[in-house]
Design a protein around this motif. Structure first.
Motif, PDB file in Angstrom:
ATOM      1  N   ASP A  19      54.326 -63.526 -34.100  1.00 43.26           N
ATOM      2  CA  ASP A  19      53.708 -63.356 -32.883  1.00 43.26           C
ATOM      3  C   ASP A  19      54.572 -62.580 -31.841  1.00 43.26           C
ATOM      4  N   ASP A  20      55.765 -62.128 -32.162  1.00 40.97           N
ATOM      5  CA  ASP A  20      56.658 -61.526 -31.180  1.00 40.97           C
ATOM      6  C   ASP A  20      57.463 -60.564 -31.793  1.00 40.97           C
ATOM      7  N   ILE A  21      56.910 -59.414 -32.098  1.00 38.51           N
ATOM      8  CA  ILE A  21      57.742 -58.609 -33.305  1.00 38.51           C
ATOM      9  C   ILE A  21      59.210 -58.020 -32.532  1.00 38.51           C
ATOM     10  N   GLU A  22      58.869 -57.827 -31.318  1.00 37.66           N
ATOM     11  CA  GLU A  22      60.229 -57.327 -30.842  1.00 37.66           C
ATOM     12  C   GLU A  22      61.468 -58.595 -30.903  1.00 37.66           C
ATOM     13  N   ALA A  38      53.295 -58.712 -38.895  1.00 41.12           N
ATOM     14  CA  ALA A  38      52.703 -58.398 -37.583  1.00 41.12           C
ATOM     15  C   ALA A  38      51.462 -59.638 -37.772  1.00 41.12           C
ATOM     16  N   HIS A  39      51.801 -60.727 -37.118  1.00 42.92           N
ATOM     17  CA  HIS A  39      50.585 -61.685 -37.242  1.00 42.92           C
ATOM     18  C   HIS A  39      49.449 -61.577 -36.444  1.00 42.92           C
ATOM     19  N   ALA A  86      54.978 -72.281 -28.551  1.00 42.79           N
ATOM     20  CA  ALA A  86      56.330 -72.802 -27.873  1.00 42.79           C
ATOM     21  C   ALA A  86      57.630 -72.871 -28.490  1.00 42.79           C
ATOM     22  N   THR A  87      57.692 -73.278 -29.752  1.00 39.48           N
ATOM     23  CA  THR A  87      58.947 -73.343 -30.488  1.00 39.48           C
ATOM     24  C   THR A  87      59.152 -72.321 -31.570  1.00 39.48           C
ATOM     25  N   GLN A  88      58.191 -71.132 -31.527  1.00 37.68           N
ATOM     26  CA  GLN A  88      58.503 -70.113 -32.466  1.00 37.68           C
ATOM     27  C   GLN A  88      59.768 -69.504 -32.730  1.00 37.68           C
ATOM     28  N   LYS A  89      60.274 -69.075 -31.425  1.00 37.83           N
ATOM     29  CA  LYS A  89      61.494 -68.578 -31.389  1.00 37.83           C
ATOM     30  C   LYS A  89      62.692 -69.279 -32.104  1.00 37.83           C
ATOM     31  N   GLU A  90      62.742 -70.443 -31.429  1.00 35.87           N
ATOM     32  CA  GLU A  90      63.806 -71.301 -31.933  1.00 35.87           C
ATOM     33  C   GLU A  90      63.675 -71.693 -33.604  1.00 35.87           C
ATOM     34  N   GLU A  91      62.347 -71.774 -34.013  1.00 39.81           N
ATOM     35  CA  GLU A  91      62.110 -71.936 -35.431  1.00 39.81           C
ATOM     36  C   GLU A  91      62.316 -70.757 -36.254  1.00 39.81           C
TER      37      GLU A  91
END
Length: 276
Positions: A264-267, A39-40, A244-249
């Protein structure tokens, strides 16, 4: 004609080497059985980063580790704060090291989520530990202060006070090898993560250092680097600079079998990793 033939052959060899290193191989198995969710700065998507409430949300979400950036006040107290100054995250201005803890506590961290304005004071590391004691794993980042090793002894002393090192509830990370070496000198059993900033990853160095974990910014993560580190028995933990690209990364590096996600998005990360 001969020179052209040699040049063409060399070019073909070069292309084949690139393909071999980057696209022509399968990702090797991860070092861990299940990638770690780190968890960042706590659940910073739902509450002010690096606050006790943000860490409580992250703990309730089932994150494997609470990531804590350390700074030190003028009176040598360790506090959770990423930036050198308090300008971005609080209603105050100035460097953390210019304030005593009492003075720092006069300010509030401030953030808006939806239409709600959230405030909470900057926590000390002791306050975070006293909130969770031995129920959580702490992933703590150290750094030099004005080029000096000032926080390591205080940190290790505090962790030992709560018996967290003996219980294997701590990992220490840093961009500074000098800081990591000091931590290892004081507490040889703590797992250490050597961090590399974006664009500065050095595979040869990362393979040769003694640290069991290597932290890399996602844009520097590719199959060649991950496989090479796995062959050295090292875990690869990935952080993400671009929201902006964290999910795809995260989806991309998951396919490379990395061992940890600073998220930055645990769920989202739990869903990606099929974690209940």
């Amino acid at each position: 004609m001969l020179k052209k033939t040699v040049w063409f052959a060399s070019a073909i060899v070069g292309v084949l080497i690139v393909m071999y290193n980057y696209v022509g191989r399968e990702p090797e198995p991860p070092i861990v059985n299940e990638p770690k969710i780190i968890a960042h700065r706590g659940a910073n998507d739902r509450f002010n980063e690096s606050t006790i409430t943000a860490y409580e949300i992250a703990a309730n979400d089932g994150a494997d580790s609470l990531e804590i950036d350390l700074r030190m006040t003028e009176d040598q107290t360790l506090v959770a704060m990423h930036d050198e100054n308090i300008d971005r995250t609080t209603n105050g201005l100035g460097e953390v090291s210019d304030y005593s803890l009492e003075e720092l506590k006069e300010f509030q961290t401030v953030e808006v989520f939806g239409n709600e304005r959230a405030t909470e004071r900057v926590p000390t590391l002791r306050e975070i530990i006293e909130t969770f004691t031995d129920s959580q794993h702490y992933y703590i980042e150290t750094r030099l202060e004005d080029g000096e090793l000032v926080m390591e002894e205080a940190l290790i002393g505090l962790l030992n006070e709560y018996d967290l090192i003996a219980k294997e509830l701590v990992t220490i990370q840093s961009f500074s090898q000098q800081s990591l070496e000091k931590v290892h000198e004081l507490a040889p059993d703590i797992p250490l993560t050597l961090l590399y900033s974006k664009g500065n990853f050095d595979l040869s160095e990362a393979k040769s250092v003694d640290y069991p974990i290597i932290g890399i910014e996602s844009s520097d993560v590719n199959m060649k680097n991950v496989n090479a580190l796995h062959r050295q028995g090292k875990e690869v933990h990935v952080y993400f600079n671009d929201e902006a690209t964290q999910k795809e990364e995260q989806e991309r590096v998951k396919a490379l079998h990395v061992d940890g996600f600073f998220t930055d998005d645990i769920e989202y990360t739990k869903e990606l990793l099929d974690r209940k």
